[in-house]
Motif scaffolding. Structure first.
Motif, PDB file in Angstrom:
ATOM      1  N   ASP A 256       0.830  -1.200   0.000  1.00  0.00           N
ATOM      2  CA  ASP A 256       0.000   0.000   0.000  1.00  0.00           C
ATOM      3  C   ASP A 256       0.871   1.258   0.000  1.00  0.00           C
ATOM      4  N   SER A 257       2.016   1.173  -0.625  1.00  0.00           N
ATOM      5  CA  SER A 257       2.912   2.324  -0.706  1.00  0.00           C
ATOM      6  C   SER A 257       4.014   2.035  -1.711  1.00  0.00           C
ATOM      7  N   ALA A 258       4.580   3.105  -2.266  1.00  0.00           N
ATOM      8  CA  ALA A 258       5.767   3.001  -3.110  1.00  0.00           C
ATOM      9  C   ALA A 258       6.952   3.429  -2.261  1.00  0.00           C
ATOM     10  N   VAL A 259       7.789   2.493  -1.887  1.00  0.00           N
ATOM     11  CA  VAL A 259       8.892   2.785  -0.974  1.00  0.00           C
ATOM     12  C   VAL A 259      10.186   2.956  -1.755  1.00  0.00           C
ATOM     13  N   THR A 260      11.110   3.710  -1.175  1.00  0.00           N
ATOM     14  CA  THR A 260      12.349   4.037  -1.885  1.00  0.00           C
ATOM     15  C   THR A 260      13.268   2.831  -2.067  1.00  0.00           C
ATOM     16  N   THR A 261      13.108   1.826  -1.234  1.00  0.00           N
ATOM     17  CA  THR A 261      13.960   0.629  -1.338  1.00  0.00           C
ATOM     18  C   THR A 261      13.263  -0.514  -2.069  1.00  0.00           C
ATOM     19  N   GLN A 262      12.172  -0.218  -2.721  1.00  0.00           N
ATOM     20  CA  GLN A 262      11.361  -1.268  -3.325  1.00  0.00           C
ATOM     21  C   GLN A 262      12.136  -2.049  -4.387  1.00  0.00           C
ATOM     22  N   GLY A 263      12.111  -3.361  -4.267  1.00  0.00           N
ATOM     23  CA  GLY A 263      12.728  -4.227  -5.265  1.00  0.00           C
ATOM     24  C   GLY A 263      14.211  -4.468  -5.078  1.00  0.00           C
ATOM     25  N   GLU A 264      14.820  -3.898  -4.058  1.00  0.00           N
ATOM     26  CA  GLU A 264      16.257  -4.075  -3.883  1.00  0.00           C
ATOM     27  C   GLU A 264      16.612  -5.546  -3.685  1.00  0.00           C
TER      28      GLU A 264
END
Length: 344
Positions: A256-264
């Protein structure tokens, strides 16, 4: 006469088993016995493992990795690499999020209609894929170097466009696919299975799939056969980027959010799943059945370690161990099924 018949039976038996082994490996089933063994072990050591809730949870967790790995498979089949997929998983939904939310929530202040979120995310992902294809086909850059540079650029781009802030509740267009359920089954799982089915059919039966294998097997022979190699390479990067963007949307919905570390770190797991599933990094070999086995194997192992309350750094280290073991098993199975002798 009897001796001759016995010799024929002896030669006929092994040949049938050899043919069965070759088909078993070639069709991507190598890791399924290992997966079955893990499921049995999981059922014994963790009674919660086989509960419907936990099994659905595993499928939901692997949906993001599964889509990324399928996208990676497009590129690996033609003998190329794409490290930027990890960056796309984070950048595409973040770009859409900042275009949707108001400036007070960390957005650009554009506040596009919510329904455009998915279009922006997938559009950006597809364009990045096309850019990768352009750099490889037209500019002639090594795909490892060019996509590595783009990965770093996209990682920095996420921080730039978001000012280092995560964007919460970006809107239903970015969250519905990753958060909703249909008849108790997460939509993310249905999306993953649908994509896997369509791509599997294309790889197996469509001329585009045959072109991917032909280019990965022998690019010059593919050109001589009349295949538009440049166009296929370009399209492979496009589909890889598009699927990575879709994976990012599913992850955004789940959080429920787009986070800066997403997919790392997801690109390493994607490579692991592809290798485990029998996809050759040299190109021209692999299929969706094998890819799914690799994704499931990683998901089951991570779930078992989590249920056993193993520290997270051991869970991460297990991926590397799984790659090595799977590579050894796949190599041995391939050699034995083809009748080759292994070195001792």
């Amino acid at each position: 006469m009897m001796a001759k018949g016995q010799n024929m039976a002896q030669t006929g038996g092994p040949s049938k088993w050899s043919a069965f082994g070759s088909a078993f490996v070639a069709n991507g089933f190598t890791m399924y016995p290992v997966l079955l063994l893990l499921v049995i072990v999981g059922a014994v050591v963790a009674p919660r493992f086989l509960s419907p809730t936990n099994l659905i949870n595993i499928l939901e967790q692997i949906s993001v990795l599964g889509l990324t790995t399928i996208g990676l498979t497009f590129v690996v089949l033609i003998g190329r690499l794409d490290l930027s997929l990890e960056g796309i998983v984070g950048f595409a939904p973040m770009l859409a999020a900042v275009m949707l939310v108001p400036a007070t929530s960390g957005g650009f202040g554009v506040e596009l209609p919510s329904w455009m979120g998915l279009i922006v995310a997938l559009g950006a992902a597809g364009l990045i894929g096309l850019f990768n294809g352009f750099m490889v086909v037209r500019v002639g850059l090594n795909p490892f170097i060019s996509t590595l540079g783009l990965l770093v650029l996209l990682r920095g781009g996420v921080l730039i466009i978001s000012n280092g802030r995560s964007i919460y509740s970006p809107g239903p267009a970015l969250t519905w696919l990753g958060s909703e359920k249909v008849l108790g089954i997460p939509v993310a799982v249905l999306v993953f299975l649908f994509v896997a089915l369509i791509v599997g059919l294309v790889f197996q039966y469509h001329r585009y799939g045959r072109a991917l294998y032909a280019i990965g097997g022998n690019e010059e022979a593919a050109r001589a056969a009349g295949i538009n190699v440049d166009r296929v390479i370009w399209s492979a990067f496009f589909f890889a980027g598009l699927l990575a963007g879709l994976a990012g949307v599913l992850m955004t919905g789940r959080l429920d959010s787009a986070v800066t570390t997403q997919g790392e770190g997801i690109i390493f797991s994607a490579f692991a799943a592809a290798v485990i599933g029998g996809v050759s990094l040299g190109g021209g070999k692999g299929n969706i059945i094998g890819v799914i086995s690799g994704v499931l194997l990683i998901g089951v192992i991570n779930n078992l370690l989590t249920l056993a309350q193993v520290p997270s750094f051991y869970v991460q280290a297990s991926t590397g161990a799984v790659i090595i073991v799977a590579a050894v098993l796949t190599t041995l199975a391939s050699r034995r099924s083809s009748g080759m002798k292994t070195r001792t």
